[in-house]
Design a protein around this motif. Structure first.
Motif, PDB file in Angstrom:
ATOM      1  N   ASP A  57      29.291 -19.944  49.941  1.00 15.75           N
ATOM      2  CA  ASP A  57      28.125 -20.339  50.749  1.00 15.75           C
ATOM      3  C   ASP A  57      27.097 -19.232  50.933  1.00 15.75           C
ATOM      4  O   ASP A  57      25.910 -19.468  50.818  1.00 15.75           O
ATOM      5  CB  ASP A  57      28.537 -20.865  52.124  1.00 15.75           C
ATOM      6  N   LYS A  58      27.531 -18.018  51.274  1.00 18.26           N
ATOM      7  CA  LYS A  58      26.574 -16.951  51.553  1.00 18.26           C
ATOM      8  C   LYS A  58      26.965 -15.699  50.783  1.00 18.26           C
ATOM      9  O   LYS A  58      28.092 -15.235  50.857  1.00 18.26           O
ATOM     10  CB  LYS A  58      26.529 -16.648  53.052  1.00 18.26           C
ATOM     11  N   LEU A  59      26.013 -15.149  50.052  1.00 16.91           N
ATOM     12  CA  LEU A  59      26.241 -13.940  49.258  1.00 16.91           C
ATOM     13  C   LEU A  59      25.978 -12.700  50.105  1.00 16.91           C
ATOM     14  O   LEU A  59      25.060 -12.678  50.929  1.00 16.91           O
ATOM     15  CB  LEU A  59      25.322 -13.969  48.043  1.00 16.91           C
ATOM     16  N   ILE A  60      26.795 -11.675  49.926  1.00 17.34           N
ATOM     17  CA  ILE A  60      26.592 -10.393  50.596  1.00 17.34           C
ATOM     18  C   ILE A  60      26.472  -9.303  49.545  1.00 17.34           C
ATOM     19  O   ILE A  60      27.301  -9.213  48.635  1.00 17.34           O
ATOM     20  CB  ILE A  60      27.743 -10.076  51.567  1.00 17.34           C
ATOM     21  N   TYR A  61      25.436  -8.472  49.698  1.00 17.84           N
ATOM     22  CA  TYR A  61      25.255  -7.355  48.768  1.00 17.84           C
ATOM     23  C   TYR A  61      25.079  -6.073  49.565  1.00 17.84           C
ATOM     24  O   TYR A  61      24.302  -6.010  50.524  1.00 17.84           O
ATOM     25  CB  TYR A  61      24.045  -7.565  47.857  1.00 17.84           C
ATOM     26  N   VAL A  71      27.579  -9.466  41.699  1.00 23.54           N
ATOM     27  CA  VAL A  71      28.131 -10.297  42.764  1.00 23.54           C
ATOM     28  C   VAL A  71      28.113 -11.749  42.311  1.00 23.54           C
ATOM     29  O   VAL A  71      27.154 -12.210  41.667  1.00 23.54           O
ATOM     30  CB  VAL A  71      27.313 -10.153  44.061  1.00 23.54           C
ATOM     31  N   SER A  72      29.171 -12.486  42.677  1.00 28.52           N
ATOM     32  CA  SER A  72      29.258 -13.909  42.349  1.00 28.52           C
ATOM     33  C   SER A  72      29.349 -14.744  43.619  1.00 28.52           C
ATOM     34  O   SER A  72      29.918 -14.312  44.622  1.00 28.52           O
ATOM     35  CB  SER A  72      30.491 -14.177  41.480  1.00 28.52           C
ATOM     36  N   VAL A  73      28.798 -15.948  43.554  1.00 30.32           N
ATOM     37  CA  VAL A  73      28.817 -16.863  44.694  1.00 30.32           C
ATOM     38  C   VAL A  73      28.987 -18.284  44.177  1.00 30.32           C
ATOM     39  O   VAL A  73      28.443 -18.648  43.123  1.00 30.32           O
ATOM     40  CB  VAL A  73      27.530 -16.726  45.541  1.00 30.32           C
ATOM     41  N   LEU A 124      15.820 -24.696  38.977  1.00 30.55           N
ATOM     42  CA  LEU A 124      16.731 -25.448  38.126  1.00 30.55           C
ATOM     43  C   LEU A 124      16.027 -25.935  36.863  1.00 30.55           C
ATOM     44  O   LEU A 124      14.804 -25.783  36.721  1.00 30.55           O
ATOM     45  CB  LEU A 124      17.305 -26.621  38.905  1.00 30.55           C
ATOM     46  N   ALA A 125      16.787 -26.517  35.964  1.00 30.46           N
ATOM     47  CA  ALA A 125      16.246 -26.945  34.668  1.00 30.46           C
ATOM     48  C   ALA A 125      15.094 -27.920  34.822  1.00 30.46           C
ATOM     49  O   ALA A 125      14.149 -27.918  34.028  1.00 30.46           O
ATOM     50  CB  ALA A 125      17.365 -27.558  33.815  1.00 30.46           C
ATOM     51  N   ASP A 126      15.128 -28.787  35.847  1.00 28.01           N
ATOM     52  CA  ASP A 126      14.059 -29.761  36.050  1.00 28.01           C
ATOM     53  C   ASP A 126      12.935 -29.212  36.926  1.00 28.01           C
ATOM     54  O   ASP A 126      12.101 -29.952  37.417  1.00 28.01           O
ATOM     55  CB  ASP A 126      14.609 -31.053  36.649  1.00 28.01           C
ATOM     56  N   GLN A 127      12.958 -27.898  37.173  1.00 27.40           N
ATOM     57  CA  GLN A 127      11.965 -27.171  37.961  1.00 27.40           C
ATOM     58  C   GLN A 127      12.063 -27.408  39.471  1.00 27.40           C
ATOM     59  O   GLN A 127      11.215 -26.964  40.243  1.00 27.40           O
ATOM     60  CB  GLN A 127      10.539 -27.493  37.493  1.00 27.40           C
ATOM     61  N   SER A 128      13.107 -28.113  39.899  1.00 26.31           N
ATOM     62  CA  SER A 128      13.354 -28.222  41.337  1.00 26.31           C
ATOM     63  C   SER A 128      13.942 -26.910  41.843  1.00 26.31           C
ATOM     64  O   SER A 128      14.399 -26.071  41.045  1.00 26.31           O
ATOM     65  CB  SER A 128      14.297 -29.388  41.636  1.00 26.31           C
ATOM     66  N   LEU A 129      13.941 -26.729  43.159  1.00 30.34           N
ATOM     67  CA  LEU A 129      14.368 -25.459  43.745  1.00 30.34           C
ATOM     68  C   LEU A 129      15.576 -25.655  44.661  1.00 30.34           C
ATOM     69  O   LEU A 129      15.681 -26.662  45.361  1.00 30.34           O
ATOM     70  CB  LEU A 129      13.219 -24.835  44.549  1.00 30.34           C
ATOM     71  N   GLU A 130      16.474 -24.679  44.646  1.00 30.77           N
ATOM     72  CA  GLU A 130      17.602 -24.624  45.561  1.00 30.77           C
ATOM     73  C   GLU A 130      17.671 -23.211  46.146  1.00 30.77           C
ATOM     74  O   GLU A 130      17.329 -22.237  45.474  1.00 30.77           O
ATOM     75  CB  GLU A 130      18.916 -24.938  44.846  1.00 30.77           C
ATOM     76  N   ASN A 131      18.098 -23.117  47.390  1.00 30.31           N
ATOM     77  CA  ASN A 131      18.222 -21.807  48.032  1.00 30.31           C
ATOM     78  C   ASN A 131      19.678 -21.444  48.275  1.00 30.31           C
ATOM     79  O   ASN A 131      20.494 -22.298  48.645  1.00 30.31           O
ATOM     80  CB  ASN A 131      17.475 -21.788  49.368  1.00 30.31           C
ATOM     81  N   VAL A 132      19.996 -20.180  48.088  1.00 29.06           N
ATOM     82  CA  VAL A 132      21.313 -19.632  48.406  1.00 29.06           C
ATOM     83  C   VAL A 132      21.104 -18.542  49.452  1.00 29.06           C
ATOM     84  O   VAL A 132      20.433 -17.546  49.189  1.00 29.06           O
ATOM     85  CB  VAL A 132      21.990 -19.040  47.160  1.00 29.06           C
ATOM     86  N   PRO A 133      21.673 -18.710  50.665  1.00 27.05           N
ATOM     87  CA  PRO A 133      21.507 -17.664  51.685  1.00 27.05           C
ATOM     88  C   PRO A 133      22.232 -16.392  51.289  1.00 27.05           C
ATOM     89  O   PRO A 133      23.284 -16.427  50.637  1.00 27.05           O
ATOM     90  CB  PRO A 133      22.121 -18.295  52.941  1.00 27.05           C
ATOM     91  N   ALA A 134      21.673 -15.260  51.684  1.00 31.22           N
ATOM     92  CA  ALA A 134      22.252 -13.969  51.317  1.00 31.22           C
ATOM     93  C   ALA A 134      21.983 -12.946  52.411  1.00 31.22           C
ATOM     94  O   ALA A 134      20.979 -13.032  53.130  1.00 31.22           O
ATOM     95  CB  ALA A 134      21.681 -13.478  49.989  1.00 31.22           C
ATOM     96  N   ILE A 135      22.889 -12.004  52.533  1.00 31.79           N
ATOM     97  CA  ILE A 135      22.681 -10.845  53.396  1.00 31.79           C
ATOM     98  C   ILE A 135      22.630  -9.609  52.510  1.00 31.79           C
ATOM     99  O   ILE A 135      23.587  -9.318  51.786  1.00 31.79           O
ATOM    100  CB  ILE A 135      23.806 -10.684  54.433  1.00 31.79           C
ATOM    101  N   PHE A 136      21.513  -8.913  52.570  1.00 26.13           N
ATOM    102  CA  PHE A 136      21.383  -7.645  51.856  1.00 26.13           C
ATOM    103  C   PHE A 136      21.601  -6.537  52.889  1.00 26.13           C
ATOM    104  O   PHE A 136      20.718  -6.238  53.696  1.00 26.13           O
ATOM    105  CB  PHE A 136      20.025  -7.543  51.170  1.00 26.13           C
ATOM    106  N   ALA A 137      22.813  -6.008  52.902  1.00 26.35           N
ATOM    107  CA  ALA A 137      23.251  -5.116  53.960  1.00 26.35           C
ATOM    108  C   ALA A 137      22.818  -3.677  53.697  1.00 26.35           C
ATOM    109  O   ALA A 137      22.902  -3.183  52.567  1.00 26.35           O
ATOM    110  CB  ALA A 137      24.768  -5.173  54.098  1.00 26.35           C
ATOM    111  N   THR A 138      22.372  -3.025  54.763  1.00 26.48           N
ATOM    112  CA  THR A 138      22.167  -1.586  54.692  1.00 26.48           C
ATOM    113  C   THR A 138      23.481  -0.901  54.326  1.00 26.48           C
ATOM    114  O   THR A 138      23.513   0.053  53.555  1.00 26.48           O
ATOM    115  CB  THR A 138      21.671  -1.057  56.045  1.00 26.48           C
ATOM    116  N   LYS A 139      24.573  -1.460  54.896  1.00 31.62           N
ATOM    117  CA  LYS A 139      25.894  -0.934  54.607  1.00 31.62           C
ATOM    118  C   LYS A 139      26.942  -2.003  54.893  1.00 31.62           C
ATOM    119  O   LYS A 139      26.891  -2.668  55.920  1.00 31.62           O
ATOM    120  CB  LYS A 139      26.180   0.294  55.487  1.00 31.62           C
ATOM    121  N   VAL A 140      27.885  -2.181  53.968  1.00 29.88           N
ATOM    122  CA  VAL A 140      29.087  -2.959  54.243  1.00 29.88           C
ATOM    123  C   VAL A 140      30.115  -1.968  54.787  1.00 29.88           C
ATOM    124  O   VAL A 140      30.545  -1.054  54.085  1.00 29.88           O
ATOM    125  CB  VAL A 140      29.612  -3.670  52.984  1.00 29.88           C
ATOM    126  N   ILE A 141      30.472  -2.145  56.049  1.00 28.29           N
ATOM    127  CA  ILE A 141      31.304  -1.165  56.757  1.00 28.29           C
ATOM    128  C   ILE A 141      32.777  -1.430  56.495  1.00 28.29           C
ATOM    129  O   ILE A 141      33.267  -2.544  56.715  1.00 28.29           O
ATOM    130  CB  ILE A 141      31.003  -1.212  58.267  1.00 28.29           C
TER     131      ILE A 141
END
Length: 492
Positions: A57-61, A71-73, A124-141
């Motif tokens: 569901d949510k990607l973390i980098y 990273v995979s999601v 996507l291939a038909d030019q429609s759009l999808e969103n994937v939520p993500a957190i771009f972390a300053t640091k993964v502690i």
């Protein structure tokens, strides 16, 4: 009762992820990193390898990582992806792959995106759009020291990568810096701490070596190294969570807090958002030279400021976990254990009795003129917004100016000093009649919240508004946060 998720992908899926079925949009092209260097990448290198995490569901980098990494999601789509971008940063065709419901993104693309909570836009291939939520972390502690080092950047975006045991730090220094209300050097936590369901445990947050005497409380032995903390005001793991600060999805366990005034496990003062947090097996001790209506201790926070919000948060702290062991006159033990009849400021300019001024627990209700000045003793005792005479101890929050909703605390009986036994109150709100100089209007809102018995706290129906993807709620058991809740592992 924790839930662990694992993806088991068969050989065909693994071959697909590695591009061996010929359908991948990757090639042997060269990738260009954010610093312009070339990263030679093949289809096999970009695909997730056995044992690697695949986020759900949510990607973390982790932008603080030593080098860019892939990273995979999991993303369920019914067609191929033709492009990926975040804001103005667009992935090269060689920087993403989508197979068997798994989107893999190259570190050369992800490392160019700034920190924050952002959506990845998929074309996507038909030019429609999808969103994937993500957190771009300053640091993964992942270590205790990295958690302590939040003090080096109080506006960062932090994610817990695992449980954090702070027991390796002799005395934890509160996060944030509060000198006094007008000091320009104050620095509050204005970042994000995403706990991801993990536990922070075993911290000792001590402003003094002991509160058994004024010698301990006022003459040194501070466990804090920074002057901002040594006054002992607003003490918790966070000293003050600023108005844009967020702490969420964290289990706080076995945290010991010792403050002079205004104390809580998570924060001394919360002006931001605390959400989906659990507090267990912890203790808060406030040793002060006075009791004042604004100086209190709570299981979660000392104060919820006007901009502060706490929601979907539970504390299971019980009898003896929140204590106010002694009341001192500054630098003197003459009034330890006594019940005073004054407050911290001289309400009557002609009254010079130090006991009246400093040793208050049983404060008189004062009346004020139209400017909130010239207090006069009304002859009755002050009561808080609960209708109770208070010694500053509350099960959840010491004082609430802002909002608490859908939150609960374990109720138990206390006996404040020489008063009679009563049930501890959940919190108090600000009443102008008690402290007009602190605020000219009554403030504070507490909705669908309060103290509960242990039996009530173990009823699933109490948590109807809690997210089942974040909480593990089962009848007959204590509520728990799920950990981990957003990543999967590719089987060997």
């Amino acid at each position: 009762m924790k839930t662990k998720f694992t993806i088991i992908l068969g050989l065909a899926a693994l071959l697909a992820l590695s591009g061996c079925n010929g359908d991948s949009n990757l090639s042997q092209d060269s990738l260009t990193s954010g610093d312009g260097s070339n990263l030679t990448s093949t289809i096999d290198e970009l695909a997730p390898q056995p044992g690697e995490e695949i986020y759900e569901d949510k990607l973390i980098y982790d932008l603080g990582a030593e080098a860019p990494y892939n990273v995979s999601v999991r993303v369920e789509l019914d067609q191929e992806i033709s492009g990926v971008r975040s804001g103005r940063v667009r992935a090269l065709d060689t920087e993403f792959a989508y197979n068997e419901g798994v989107l893999t993104l190259a570190g050369s693309f992800l490392s160019q995106i700034g920190s924050g909570e952002k959506d990845l836009e998929l074309t996507l291939a038909d030019q429609s759009l999808e969103n994937v939520p993500a957190i771009f972390a300053t640091k993964v502690i992942k270590t205790a020291q990295e958690f302590q080092d939040i003090n080096n950047n109080l506006t960062g975006i932090y994610v817990l990568g695992n449980d954090i045991d702070l027991g390796t730090i002799a005395y934890f220094q509160p996060l944030g810096y509060f000198y006094d209300e007008t000091n320009i050097n104050n620095e509050y936590f204005h970042g994000i701490l995403e706990g991801n369901g993990h536990t922070v445990s075993n911290a000792r947050v001590y402003y003094a070596s002991s509160t058994t005497s004024s010698e301990d409380a006022y003459y040194g032995d501070s466990m804090f190294t920074d002057p901002a903390h040594q006054s002992g005001n607003n003490i918790g793991l966070f000293q003050i969570i600023g108005s844009s600060g967020i702490v969420r999805n964290v289990h706080f366990d076995s945290i010991r807090v010792r403050a002079r005034t205004i104390a809580g496990v998570i924060a001394g003062n919360n002006s931001g958002l605390i959400e989906n947090c659990l507090v267990t097996n912890s203790k808060v001790q406030m040793g002060t030279h006075f009791y004042d209506n604004d100086c209190n201790a709570g299981g979660v926070v000392g104060i919820v400021a006007a901009s502060g919000i706490i929601r979907n948060t539970v504390t299971l702290m019980g009898s003896g976990d929140i204590t106010l062991p002694n009341t001192f006159m500054d630098y003197s033990d003459d009034y330890v254990g006594k019940v005073g009849n004054g407050w911290d400021h001289s309400a009557d300019p002609n009254n010079t009795d130090p006991w009246w001024q400093f040793a208050n627990v049983d404060r008189p209700l004062m009346s004020y003129d139209e400017n909130g000045e010239n207090p006069v003793d009304t002859g009755t005792k002050e009561i808080d917004s609960n209708g109770s005479r208070s010694n500053g101890m509350y099960a959840f929050a010491g004082k609430t100016w802002g909002l608490i909703e859908n939150s609960f605390a374990l109720g138990y009986t206390i006996t404040p000093y020489e008063s009679t036994a009563r049930l501890i109150n959940f919190t108090q709100t600000h009443l102008t009649s008690l402290k007009p100089k602190s605020g000219v209007t009554d403030m504070g809102s507490v909705t669908n919240s309060g103290t509960k018995t242990m039996e009530e706290l173990q009823q699933a129906s109490l948590y109807a508004d809690y997210d089942p993807n974040i909480w593990e709620i089962v009848d007959g058991y204590d509520p728990e946060l799920q950990s981990p809740i957003i990543h999967f592992t590719l089987a060997e």
